[in-house]
Structures are given as C-alpha cells and as structure tokens.
Design an enzyme around this catalytic site. Structure first.
Site, mmCIF file in Angstrom:
data_model
loop_
_atom_site.group_PDB
_atom_site.id
_atom_site.type_symbol
_atom_site.label_atom_id
_atom_site.label_comp_id
_atom_site.label_asym_id
_atom_site.label_seq_id
_atom_site.Cartn_x
_atom_site.Cartn_y
_atom_site.Cartn_z
ATOM 1 C CG LEU A 191 -1.922 -1.166 1.287
ATOM 2 C CD1 LEU A 191 -2.669 -1.157 2.600
ATOM 3 C CD2 LEU A 191 -2.890 -1.088 0.133
ATOM 4 C CG ASP A 230 -2.574 -3.809 19.150
ATOM 5 O OD1 ASP A 230 -2.780 -2.908 19.992
ATOM 6 O OD2 ASP A 230 -1.462 -4.012 18.645
ATOM 7 C CG ASP A 243 0.477 -4.603 12.214
ATOM 8 O OD1 ASP A 243 1.004 -5.237 11.286
ATOM 9 O OD2 ASP A 243 1.017 -3.611 12.743
#
Length: 545
Positions: free
Chosen positions: A275, A319, A336
């Site tokens: 990206l 997270d 992530d």
C-alpha cells in the site's frame, strides 16, 4: 694483528691446584711396564658393566619416588630411613634421553589398545543388539544443527528464511527485495517487486528476540487453532501467528473491509499487497496530517469498519489504534491483524472495549464530537443495526456527541464502563434475578445489546432502541398535527351550520390558521434531506466517485 692474553684468563682455577702441578699422578704408563703381546690379550678380555649411577639414569622422572624407604642390598628387603635423602640428580649423557618420547614408547605400542573395550566373547545375537544400541547412541551424539543455523540478521533473517526467499526467486514470485519499510515488535516488513513489476510487501516475523511474548492468550480459546497443543516453542508459535494473520486478512477481504490483500503464506513469511505510491509506503494514521472535516469523516469511517469487522467478518481486532491503521487514498486501511480473534473468543469483549477506548481517545485530540465509550460499544454489538438503518442511527448519535456534557461526569462513566464485567452469553450472567429487576425498573443493563432483547426484556428487539424512540416521537407529532387540522375543519363546518350570520373576519382567521399549519409542515419537508441525496453526499465525502 697480535693479541695479548693475560694469565688465568680462560681458567677459573690456579695452575697450582691442578693435579699435574702437584705431581699427584700414580702408576706407570702401560707402554713402559707391559710387553705388547700381554697388553693386547688383556684388552681383548675386557667387558662392559653398568654402574649404579647408570642404573639411576634409567628411572623415569615422571614417576613418584618415596625417599623415606631404601633397599637393603644384602638382605634384599626394603627398610625405612629416618630422614629423607636429598634428591641428587646427575646429568645423563645417554643418547636415548635426547630422543622424542613417542619413539621411546614405540616398543609398547602393541600392548596398548585405545579402542572400545570389546570384553569377553559374547553370543552373536547379544553382540548384534549391543552394536545397534551403540550406533543409535553415537547417532544421537552427532549435532545436526549449530548456532550458525539459527543466527539472524536484523532479528528476522536466518538460514531457513533465506532458503525460502531463494525458492520464491526460483519460482518467479519475487524479482527483487529493495529494503525494510518498517520494523515492529513482532515482525519486519520489506518492499519487493515481482517479475510483473507488481509491488509486494513481505512480512517476516521475528524468531530470535521475541519482545511480544504474550501471544498465547490470543490463540487459546479459538476454535480455528484447537489443533495447536504446544506453544512453548517460540518458532512454532511464530508459525501459527503467521497462519493466523493470513486467515484474518482473508476474512477482511471477504467482509469488504479495506486491508492489504494476502498473496502467500509459508512458515514465518507473509506476502501481501503493498500500500503506497511509487515505492513509498502509505503513512500510519498517527503520522497523517488531518483537517477538522477530514478527521470527522475518518472517525465515522473507522467506527463503520469496526462494525463490519464484528458483524460481517466476525472478528475483533484486539489492537486497533492509530498505529495499526494506514491513511491511504483518503481513507483508512486496517493492518496488523495477526492478534485479531473471533468474536466468540473468551476475551473478545475485553479486546473490543480496549479498541473502542483507543479510537475514542485518538479522535478526541482532533476535537471530533465522538460517541461515548458505551454508546460506541453498543453500536458495534447491537444485532438490530444493519446497513439500511446505520446512517440514521449514526446521525442521531453524532448529534448527541456534539452536545455539551460535563467532562468529569463523562470520565467517571467511562472509567466505570472499563472496569465493568460484560458477559457474552446469558449463561455467564452472575445474578440473573437482580438484572431482571433492574431492567423492569427502567435501568439499562450493560450487556443489553448482546442479548438482542428490548430494554425491559419483554421480547426480542426488532429496531435499535434510539430509532424506535425517534419513530414514536415523529408519529406522535404527525398525529397531533393531523388532529389539529381535523378539529379546525370540524369547527368550521359547525360554525357554518349553527351560525349562518358569522362575519367575514372570523372566516379569515380560520383560513389563516389552517394556512399557517400547512406552511409549517411544508417547511419541515423542505429542510428534510432525501435519503438518496444524503447517501450520495456521504459517499462523496469519503472519497468515492
């Protein structure tokens, strides 16, 4: 050139002390006293004998000698001496002392065997069993791997990873790797290109120094990884971690959430879509420069992403923060997701509450009228909210967020909500009777949206509570307006029948009153935005076409 020498220069003693100076020699020369024939016969009869001094030279200096004992030569016995003799060593002139020891001991080579002790003769079948066991033991002693096999570069690149990268080059998946994009607590990301010049991001997980050690709580309790029993080995744990992120990215892709597209997973490697633009990676949300209007748009987009992850992908990020979101092409991209868990995970509600807290705290810095922590949690977990009523629901919630509230009271409510116990199922409710009484008395339960019932627990909820209340209020106001219109018409008819001689002024008053009511309703219709126009504006503000 003549040199002068002094007397006694090359001698340490005086000439007077020498034997020939004192004439102390005794005897006569042999040539003078014996005839020649007798001398030759005596020389022929001579033989060589070893003296005691020569025998003393044969003693090996490497052995210990106890000087407290002596040998009586006459009686051939050992006697103990009262005092220790002095260890007198006489310099030997034997040629054998100047030879290397390995040559001196070569005479005993046939008597020394340093191989394995074979023992006495055994039966053949017993000997075969012993030989096989010895072979297995020797095989176990051989070290197949060394420290160099686990040595890493930048804490991620070891010999195994290099071999896998070489295989990817051989298969034509990769053409070049140009460097490290970012480093984190669990992995490093590298920029690469394929043979088709497609940009690829390679995520290589750390195996040498694991700073992120509490991975087990994100894996235990997931039905997808029930087959994983041993997580004590960090390398096996990292392999499971990579597989988990690959499957989570697949889920996000199927649910319509913007995330890197997964390409390939193997061992500690994960290949996914890059990206960025022109080789430059997209910045993280924490590093992006945002205006006030853009920050409000991104906040709404972010909470919609959280709703999609929970309801469509059945995942909780666990997270989610400004560090794990990219700002690419004017919108948010989630990254992530290796620690993301299924929403049926035993700790899913705790992880979701932490995500809501992180997002709310970040956008508060940009003075965005954010929803309260519990309102955001209810929006994500409410099963009655769908894509059709989501915009209307969020409009009402955002208006409430823009209203001024007591900051201290809001902080207290958020602190209480963070520490509250949230059951995922009705079987996990601690005190059922108490909660039923609270719900019937009109107090909201903290888990009311999870069970899918109305606030009073009377029946299943079909609409969100806030929308149901709004629709009731709108229908009530419309009913009141229609009642006013009908009452005014009925009063006009009765006046015309009963009072035939009314003045024209009374008719004008009635007419003006009806006209005012109709104008008010027309003004409301003008202010109200049509639904298709509203959706179009929201889509354009998000950067769509």
């Amino acid at each position: 050139m003549s040199e002068k020498f002094e007397d006694g220069q090359f001698s340490d003693v005086e000439e007077d002390t020498l034997p020939w100076a004192q004439n102390e020699f005794k005897g006569k020369p042999l040539s003078n006293g014996y005839p020649k024939e007798q001398l030759e016969t005596e020389v022929a009869n001579l033989h060589i004998t070893d003296s005691k001094e020569n025998n003393r030279d044969n003693i090996d200096d490497d052995y210990y000698c106890n000087n407290d004992y002596d040998l009586d030569e006459k009686k051939n016995t050992v006697i103990k001496t009262s005092s220790q003799r002095s260890n007198t060593q006489i310099e030997s002139t034997k040629v054998t002392n100047y030879q290397p020891k390995h040559k001196l001991l070569s005479r005993y080579a046939n008597k020394i065997n340093l191989e394995k002790y074979a023992g006495s003769s055994l039966p053949s079948h017993v000997a075969n069993v012993l030989i096989e066991s010895d072979k297995r033991f020797d095989k176990d002693r051989i070290r197949m791997k060394d420290k160099s096999d686990h040595a890493t570069i930048e804490n991620v690149l070891d010999s195994r990873i290099k071999n896998k990268l070489h295989k990817l080059f051989e298969k034509g998946i990769l053409a070049e790797i140009n460097g490290c994009i970012s480093t984190g607590k669990e992995a490093n990301v590298y920029y690469a290109k394929s043979k088709n010049k497609d940009e690829i991001a390679i995520k290589i997980y750390r195996t040498s120094i694991l700073t992120f050690r509490n991975r087990e709580k994100y894996i235990r309790g997931e039905y997808r990884f029930d087959h994983v029993h041993s997580l004590s080995n960090p390398r096996k744990m990292v392999k499971v971690w990579a597989e988990k992120e690959f499957s989570n990215l697949k889920r996000l892709e199927q649910g319509g959430v913007r995330a890197p597209r997964p390409i390939l997973s193997g061992g500690h490697l994960l290949l996914m879509e890059f990206l960025g633009s022109d080789g430059w990676a997209a910045p993280k949300l924490k590093d992006a420069v945002l205006t006030d209007s853009k920050s409000r748009t991104l906040y709404r987009e972010c909470i919609e992403i959280m709703w999609k992850m929970y309801n469509k992908c059945r995942l909780v990020h666990a997270d989610l923060s400004e560090y794990n979101m990219l700002y690419h092409d004017g919108s948010i991209v989630v990254i992530d997701v290796s620690q993301a868990v299924d929403r049926d995970h035993c700790n899913a509600m705790e992880f979701l509450r932490n995500d809501c807290s992180n997002i709310t705290a970040f956008f508060k810095k940009y003075d965005v009228g954010v929803m309260s922590l519990q309102a955001l949690f209810d929006f994500i977990t409410d099963p009655t909210i769908n894509e059709n009523n989501m915009d209307e629901y969020l409009d009402i919630r955002m208006q409430e967020g823009n209203e001024e509230k007591d900051p201290q009271q809001q902080e207290i409510e958020e602190a209480v909500f963070k520490k509250a116990y949230i059951p995922q199922r009705l079987t996990q409710v601690i005190n059922v009777e108490r909660d039923i009484n609270l719900a019937k008395s009109g107090k909201d339960l903290i888990y009311k949206t999870l069970i899918g019932l109305k606030a009073d627990l009377s029946k299943p909820a079909e609409k969100p509570e806030i929308l149901a209340n709004k629709h009731k209020a709108d229908s009530k106001s419309m009913k009141e307006g229609s009642d006013i219109c009908t009452s005014s018409e009925e009063s006009g008819d009765s006046d015309s029948e009963n009072e035939s001689e009314t003045d024209s002024e009374d008719n004008k008053i009635k007419f003006t009153r009806k006209k005012a009511i109709k104008e008010q309703q027309a003004e409301k219709r003008k202010i109200k935005i049509k639904k298709h126009v509203k959706k179009r504006k929201i889509k354009v503000s998000r950067g769509g076409k």
